[in-house]
Write a protein that holds these residues in place. Structure first.
Motif, mmCIF file in Angstrom:
data_model
loop_
_atom_site.group_PDB
_atom_site.id
_atom_site.type_symbol
_atom_site.label_atom_id
_atom_site.label_comp_id
_atom_site.label_asym_id
_atom_site.label_seq_id
_atom_site.Cartn_x
_atom_site.Cartn_y
_atom_site.Cartn_z
ATOM 1 N N GLY A 81 0.810 -1.205 0.000
ATOM 2 C CA GLY A 81 0.000 0.000 0.000
ATOM 3 C C GLY A 81 0.848 1.262 0.000
ATOM 4 N N ILE A 82 0.344 2.276 -0.708
ATOM 5 C CA ILE A 82 1.014 3.576 -0.728
ATOM 6 C C ILE A 82 -0.047 4.643 -0.516
ATOM 7 C CG2 ILE A 82 2.115 5.265 -2.239
ATOM 8 C CD1 ILE A 82 3.874 3.248 -3.268
ATOM 9 N N CYS A 83 0.228 5.608 0.349
ATOM 10 C CA CYS A 83 -0.740 6.665 0.591
ATOM 11 C C CYS A 83 0.003 7.964 0.799
ATOM 12 C CB CYS A 83 -1.573 6.322 1.824
ATOM 13 S SG CYS A 83 -2.837 7.531 2.145
ATOM 14 N N VAL A 84 -0.261 8.965 -0.052
ATOM 15 C CA VAL A 84 0.357 10.276 0.108
ATOM 16 C C VAL A 84 -0.338 10.978 1.275
ATOM 17 C CG1 VAL A 84 0.718 12.514 -0.979
ATOM 18 C CG2 VAL A 84 1.004 10.422 -2.314
ATOM 19 N N GLU A 85 0.462 11.517 2.192
ATOM 20 C CA GLU A 85 -0.117 12.156 3.378
ATOM 21 C C GLU A 85 -0.706 13.515 2.992
ATOM 22 O OE1 GLU A 85 1.611 10.915 7.366
ATOM 23 O OE2 GLU A 85 3.395 11.313 6.172
ATOM 24 N N PRO A 86 -1.665 13.989 3.777
ATOM 25 C CA PRO A 86 -2.350 15.235 3.403
ATOM 26 C C PRO A 86 -1.395 16.405 3.173
ATOM 27 C CG PRO A 86 -3.544 14.122 5.149
ATOM 28 C CD PRO A 86 -2.273 13.350 4.952
ATOM 29 N N PRO B 23 0.705 -7.070 13.830
ATOM 30 C CA PRO B 23 0.432 -8.490 14.070
ATOM 31 C C PRO B 23 0.124 -9.250 12.777
ATOM 32 C CG PRO B 23 -1.470 -7.185 14.626
ATOM 33 C CD PRO B 23 -0.408 -6.211 14.226
ATOM 34 N N GLY B 24 0.065 -8.531 11.670
ATOM 35 C CA GLY B 24 -0.262 -9.196 10.405
ATOM 36 C C GLY B 24 0.493 -8.544 9.263
ATOM 37 N N TYR B 25 0.093 -8.918 8.045
ATOM 38 C CA TYR B 25 0.793 -8.450 6.854
ATOM 39 C C TYR B 25 0.021 -7.294 6.231
ATOM 40 C CZ TYR B 25 3.036 -12.908 7.618
ATOM 41 O OH TYR B 25 3.703 -13.944 8.192
ATOM 42 N N PRO B 26 0.536 -6.081 6.306
ATOM 43 C CA PRO B 26 -0.229 -4.927 5.835
ATOM 44 C C PRO B 26 -0.340 -4.894 4.313
ATOM 45 C CG PRO B 26 1.978 -4.263 6.410
ATOM 46 C CD PRO B 26 1.869 -5.708 6.789
ATOM 47 N N ASP B 27 -1.502 -4.436 3.867
ATOM 48 C CA ASP B 27 -1.717 -4.307 2.417
ATOM 49 C C ASP B 27 -1.941 -2.834 2.106
ATOM 50 O OD1 ASP B 27 -2.723 -4.733 -0.293
ATOM 51 O OD2 ASP B 27 -2.733 -6.843 0.268
ATOM 52 N N ASN B 28 -3.082 -2.484 1.527
ATOM 53 C CA ASN B 28 -3.267 -1.090 1.110
ATOM 54 C C ASN B 28 -3.497 -0.153 2.301
ATOM 55 O OD1 ASN B 28 -2.991 -2.034 -1.400
ATOM 56 N ND2 ASN B 28 -5.052 -1.500 -2.121
ATOM 57 N N ILE B 29 -3.034 1.084 2.121
ATOM 58 C CA ILE B 29 -3.265 2.142 3.116
ATOM 59 C C ILE B 29 -4.074 3.231 2.426
ATOM 60 C CG2 ILE B 29 -2.179 3.791 4.681
ATOM 61 C CD1 ILE B 29 0.389 2.199 4.435
ATOM 62 N N ASN B 30 -5.092 3.760 3.096
ATOM 63 C CA ASN B 30 -5.846 4.869 2.509
ATOM 64 C C ASN B 30 -6.250 5.858 3.601
ATOM 65 O OD1 ASN B 30 -5.959 4.394 -0.356
ATOM 66 N ND2 ASN B 30 -7.163 2.574 0.135
ATOM 67 N N ARG B 31 -6.626 7.052 3.153
ATOM 68 C CA ARG B 31 -6.944 8.107 4.113
ATOM 69 C C ARG B 31 -8.290 7.870 4.780
ATOM 70 N NH1 ARG B 31 -5.443 13.600 0.742
ATOM 71 N NH2 ARG B 31 -3.274 13.051 0.304
ATOM 72 N N ALA B 32 -8.398 8.304 6.034
ATOM 73 C CA ALA B 32 -9.674 8.266 6.741
ATOM 74 C C ALA B 32 -10.203 9.693 6.864
ATOM 75 C CB ALA B 32 -9.493 7.635 8.119
ATOM 76 N N SER B 33 -11.499 9.809 7.174
ATOM 77 C CA SER B 33 -12.145 11.129 7.155
ATOM 78 C C SER B 33 -11.630 12.038 8.264
ATOM 79 C CB SER B 33 -13.660 10.946 7.278
ATOM 80 O OG SER B 33 -13.945 10.165 8.419
ATOM 81 N N ASP B 34 -11.089 11.461 9.347
ATOM 82 C CA ASP B 34 -10.642 12.319 10.450
ATOM 83 C C ASP B 34 -9.149 12.624 10.387
ATOM 84 O OD1 ASP B 34 -9.807 9.805 10.907
ATOM 85 O OD2 ASP B 34 -10.751 9.542 12.874
ATOM 86 N N GLY B 35 -8.557 12.493 9.227
ATOM 87 C CA GLY B 35 -7.140 12.844 9.073
ATOM 88 C C GLY B 35 -6.196 11.720 9.445
ATOM 89 N N THR B 36 -6.758 10.569 9.824
ATOM 90 C CA THR B 36 -5.892 9.427 10.123
ATOM 91 C C THR B 36 -5.906 8.490 8.915
ATOM 92 O OG1 THR B 36 -7.704 8.225 11.134
ATOM 93 C CG2 THR B 36 -6.375 9.648 12.569
ATOM 94 N N PHE B 37 -5.458 7.241 9.125
ATOM 95 C CA PHE B 37 -5.324 6.323 7.997
ATOM 96 C C PHE B 37 -5.928 4.964 8.312
ATOM 97 C CE2 PHE B 37 -1.895 9.345 7.959
ATOM 98 C CZ PHE B 37 -1.956 9.842 6.664
#
Lengths: 322, 707
Positions: free
Chosen positions: B541-546, B582-596
């Protein structure tokens, strides 16, 4: 009518036509003496043809028999001339050809080298080995001793030259082997479809070894007949193009190179045609080179006819099967 | 850390085992075998024969090489197309005879005579080609019979014209130059041979006809099905062989002006030995001009040196036969077992130690504690979808996802029941992202980075990056582009999961524990891609930060999430945000409250964590056990986590039964709901997030509200 035409019948018809033509046109062709010598001249070719037929029916080919034959026979003569009893010398030669057969079979069955290359290379190896370690001189002559052994190739039984009888015996034995014995039927199965033969539980690899051992033994028999008929044998025969004549006899008789088809009868028919042709051309006084051109053109026509009558099955043809 | 473990770590860090498998997977490895044999032959004879390597000896041998090397080029073409040409010996003799008769005796002009003689050779080749190519006859027997026929004709010709030939003498300087002339000390025939070899190599490897030849040899039926004119191609190869033999015979005639009966006898076996020894596969498809030439040089050196050593003809043919047998045996066994050796040697595990596994038990107080909040989430496209790895929404709330069949599927707003195939790309579309213009960018596994316009038009953006200097596998081609995100300036950052495995084998990469993946930047201003972060453990996963100056990326097998600044004051800095998932991370995406949000596609197990510290164990496993029985990471259960920029875990969502979402590879928040994708799943899940902003969309978060 045309449907019933297979290569064997075509060749048989041609043989009969040629026979009639030569009988009418060539003086002396139809004499009993000439006919016997006709068969005698091709009987060694016929014996080798039987061996080649066993290879080709099992979808193989053996180009090494023309090395095995002179080398083993020459070695036998060398041993006998050196003072060894004939029986023991024969056992030695038999051991040698069996070893050659086992090596051929192993290379084809276990190393999985295509038969045509394995036996081509083995032919060179056997010739080289023989020249280097077994018979240092090219031509080996039979000794002076009086023995039944020397009568194998040169004697007569009931007026029939013994090579013809040997040819008949070998052909009969091979016929019975292929028709009635289990390994013989297996060879047909392997030639028809090797994968299916393997799947149905035929021990394909040991059978291939058996096949090439039998071929080598027949080559030894041919060698003994030749050596005793001509009072000697020349190992340089291995370098000649006689092996192609053998293939010619088999393919001409109608045994398809794709394997699984034909039988000993085809070899006999092919041998007869070649015998009639060679005899006729000799009586017509054609030169050796013209004879070989004619012969090889006929061979080419024979394999063209074979291709047209037995087209290669692209479904079961293996990759690299050239 | 125990001393043995330290040793293991050191050993796997510094001894590059992976090179063995990578070298074995290259096609030029086949050339190594004849190369080694040639070196051995040279070494052997230079020890046995004094003066073997001296210039005069090599010069003598070089004189005859040119002719043979010209022939072997033709043979190579025939054999590469799956045939064999035994006629060369007789064709050679025939053309030699013709050359002596036409040029030496009748003093024909060379400019006319040489093409004429080549055409004679070509005509014999054409007969072969017609019989084998068009009639479908067996190459071996046909060329064998042609060998006998042409030989018989030669014998007849010698009888008829032998006298004429022996009286003839052409005194022209050009004819003499062909025979004994040199160019800077190199015999003329060798110069011509080198030129022909070069042309032959280029034709075979770079031109249409050569590719057809290789295709026919590789698989005749496939070549036919692909529309290649198989019969014509086969026929032409025999013609080429005949033409080359004719040219070689002309040089031979000029050099020796002799027409003995033994000219060219056994040449076909020598050439066959040479080609097979060089590694031209019987049956075609594998080989090269260079390999064939190596083989020819070996055979000629051996033949010549055996004679010089004073061996009898018997021994030298024994040796030649044994060499032929050994060469064919090696060739046959190599072709048959190469992929097995490769399969055993390619997977190259290395040492990797993960921190102790965090607690996940319910009621343990751990931030990852189990719950059942994903049970019974609504499903979109249930049974219609196959492998929606990622999910995304356009400005009109339509939902887009990829499929295993290479399609992008669109579900229409507002209820996402009706769907259509928006675009067909091929491969397996994985990560999705919208750019400000409303184009959909996607990483397609097995293909690269693609753009789909709002009208559904597909454009390839990138399928290659810069090749790194010392890599053995070709790492310029994109094998498994995985997820992407777009920076404010339009640059696209995308991850390539692994450079060592194809898409269908991606999970085998886990067994290696090495950083085989990378992050690549595609710059639309130049249209070029460059690798920016190499050696990552399956970057996903790749996510550009705000802020628009940094991005977060997940390394699946590394179980960590890292921030990387691609711009701004900290440009180039890399900092670990979460290092022990604890697991194998996949995609990362933005959440509405500025977190991920981050999806964990599988959970770690103590056994596999331990196995990662035991590379010897994994190597033995790969070599001794069938691949269905290998120990793989657990991919049967997963969860969704929510974390902030500092790496604090804020929330976790589990589906305990694993009925609807056993493996989650992607999450996308859209208008108060969380949409769940899974690469092995048959649906997209829809989960209502309590308390989330019901108007927030990812698109607006990236590119602002529609203006």
């Amino acid at each position: 009518m045309l449907r019933g035409l297979n290569q064997e019948r075509i060749v048989f018809t041609i043989a009969v036509v040629l026979f009639v033509l030569f009988s009418v046109l060539l003086p002396g062709f139809l004499s009993a003496g000439n006919l016997l010598s006709l068969i005698q001249n091709v009987s060694i070719l016929g014996i080798l043809g039987v061996a080649m037929a066993i290879a080709i029916i099992g979808r193989g080919i053996d180009l090494s028999i023309l090395s095995t034959m002179p080398v083993s026979a020459a070695w036998l003569l060398t041993l006998v001339n050196g003072g060894m009893p004939i029986g023991l010398a024969f056992v030695c030669a038999l051991g040698f050809v069996i070893a050659v057969g086992i090596i051929n079979g192993t290379l084809i069955a276990y190393v999985e080298i295509p038969a045509i290359f394995a036996t081509l290379a083995m032919g060179i190896v056997v010739y080289g080995f023989g020249k280097a370690f077994m018979t240092p001189i090219d031509a080996v002559y039979t000794g002076r001793g009086e023995s039944w052994f020397y009568a194998i190739g040169s004697g007569r039984v009931l007026g029939i030259p013994s090579p013809v009888i040997v040819f008949a015996l070998v052909a009969a034995a091979a016929f019975l082997f292929l028709r009635t014995l289990k390994p013989g039927r297996f060879i047909y199965g392997m030639g028809d479809n090797p994968l299916a033969a393997r799947v149905t539980g035929i021990p394909v690899r040991p059978m291939i070894i058996l096949q090439y051992v039998i071929i080598s033994i027949i080559a030894l028999i041919a060698g003994i007949v030749m050596a005793t008929a001509l009072a000697g044998i020349n190992t340089r025969l291995a370098l000649s193009t006689m092996v192609y004549d053998v293939i010619l006899v088999v393919v001409l008789g109608g045994i398809g190179l794709a394997g699984g088809k034909g039988g000993i009868r085809n070899v006999v028919v092919g041998t007869l045609l070649i015998g009639i042709l060679l005899n006729g051309m000799t009586i017509m006084n054609l030169t050796y080179t013209v004879q070989s051109i004619l012969k090889s053109v006929i061979l080419l026509l024979a394999i063209v006819a074979d291709t047209l009558l037995n087209p290669r099955d692209e479904q079961t043809a293996q990759h690299g099967d050239i | 850390m125990a001393a043995s473990e330290a040793w293991t770590r050191w050993r796997y860090r510094w001894i590059p085992d992976k090179l063995v498998g990578e070298i074995l997977s290259k096609s030029w490895i086949d050339t190594l075998i004849p190369g080694v044999i040639l070196a051995a032959v040279l070494a052997f004879f230079s020890l046995k024969l004094p003066g073997f390597l001296s210039g005069s000896n090599l010069g003598d041998i070089a004189q005859i090489y040119g002719e043979y090397l010209i022939i072997i080029v033709g043979i190579t073409f025939v054999m590469m197309a799956g045939g064999i040409d035994l006629t060369v010996g007789s064709t050679f003799a025939f053309c030699n005879l013709a050359a002596l008769l036409l040029i030496n005796s009748m003093e024909m002009n060379l400019a006319l005579g040489i093409p004429l003689i080549m055409l004679i050779g070509g005509a014999i080749g054409l007969i072969n080609g017609l019989l084998i190519g068009y009639l479908g006859m067996r190459a071996f027997l046909t060329t064998l019979v042609m060998l006998i026929i042409v030989r018989a004709v030669v014998d007849q010709g010698l009888l008829d014209y032998g006298q004429t030939i022996s009286r003839g003498f052409n005194a022209s300087t050009a004819w003499e130059f062909m025979g004994v002339g040199t160019v800077f000390g190199v015999p003329s025939s060798l110069v011509v041979a080198a030129a022909i070899a070069l042309v032959g190599h280029v034709v075979l490897t770079r031109m249409r006809f050569g590719w057809h030849v290789m295709a026919v040899g590789g698989s005749r039926r496939s070549a036919y099905n692909a529309g290649i004119r198989v019969k014509r191609t086969v026929c032409l190869t025999y013609m080429i062989s005949g033409l080359m033999t004719g040219l070689a015979a002309t040089f031979y005639a000029a050099r020796l002006t002799s027409a003995g009966t033994d000219v060219g006898k056994g040449l076909e076996v020598t050439m066959l030995t040479a080609a097979v020894l060089g590694g031209i596969s019987l049956g075609g498809g594998r080989g090269s001009v260079i390999k064939a030439m190596l083989g020819a040089v070996i055979v000629l050196l051996v033949q010549n040196s055996l004679i010089r050593m004073g061996l009898t003809s018997g021994t030298s043919s024994l040796v030649l036969g044994l060499i032929l047998l050994a060469a064919v045996a090696i060739d046959v066994r190599w072709v048959k077992n190469r992929h097995k050796i490769l399969a055993r040697a390619y997977v190259s595990p290395t040492y990797f130690r993960l921190p102790p596994l965090p607690e996940t038990a319910a009621g343990s107080g751990s931030p990852y504690a189990l719950n059942d909040r994903l049970r019974g989430v609504a499903a979109i496209g249930l049974g219609e979808l196959d492998g929606p790895e990622d999910v995304i929404f356009d400005r009109d709330d339509n939902l887009y996802c990829g499929s295993r069949h290479g399609d992008i599927i669109r579900f229409f707003a507002p209820d996402h029941r009706r769907s259509e195939i928006f675009a067909h790309i091929g491969g397996h579309p994985l990560g999705l992202a919208f750019d400000p213009q409303g184009n959909l960018l996607t990483c397609v596994g097995g293909m690269g980075l693609y753009r789909v316009s709002p009208s559904g038009e597909v454009t390839k953006l990138s399928d290659e990056t810069n090749r790194s200097l010392l890599s053995i596998v070709d790492d310029s081609r994109l094998r498994l582009a995985d997820d992407l995100d777009i920076a404010p300036d339009g640059r696209v950052f995308f991850s390539e999961a692994t450079i060592r495995y194809e898409m269908y084998d991606w999970m085998v990469d886990a067994l290696e524990g090495r950083g085989n993946g990378r992050i690549i930047c595609y710059d639309p201003r130049t249209g070029q891609s460059r690798t920016v972060l190499p050696n990552l453990q399956l970057p996903n996963g790749i996510c550009v930060e705000p802020g628009g100056q940094s991005l977060l990326f997940a390394e699946t097998w590394g179980c960590r999430i890292t921030r990387w600044h691609f711009d701004g004051p900290h440009k180039g800095r890399r900092e670990v945000v979460i290092d022990n998932l604890p697991g194998y991370p996949d995609n990362i995406n933005r959440a509405s409250d500025g977190t991920f949000w981050c999806a964990l596609c599988g959970m770690r197990s103590p056994v596999f964590d331990l196995a990662l510290r035991m590379p010897d164990f994994r190597r033995r496993m790969v070599q001794k056990v069938g691949r269905d029985d290998w120990l793989y990471p657990n991919m049967n259960t997963g969860c969704v986590i929510k974390f902030d920029a500092a790496g604090t875990i804020l929330d976790v969502l589990w589906d305990l039964g694993g009925e609807a979402h056993p493996m989650i590879t992607s999450i996308r928040e859209h208008k108060g709901h969380l949409y769940l994708g899974g690469i092995y799943n048959n649906r997209v899940g829809r989960y209502h997030i309590p308390g989330a902003d019901p108007a927030w969309t990812s698109n607006a978060s990236y590119w602002g509200d529609r203006s």
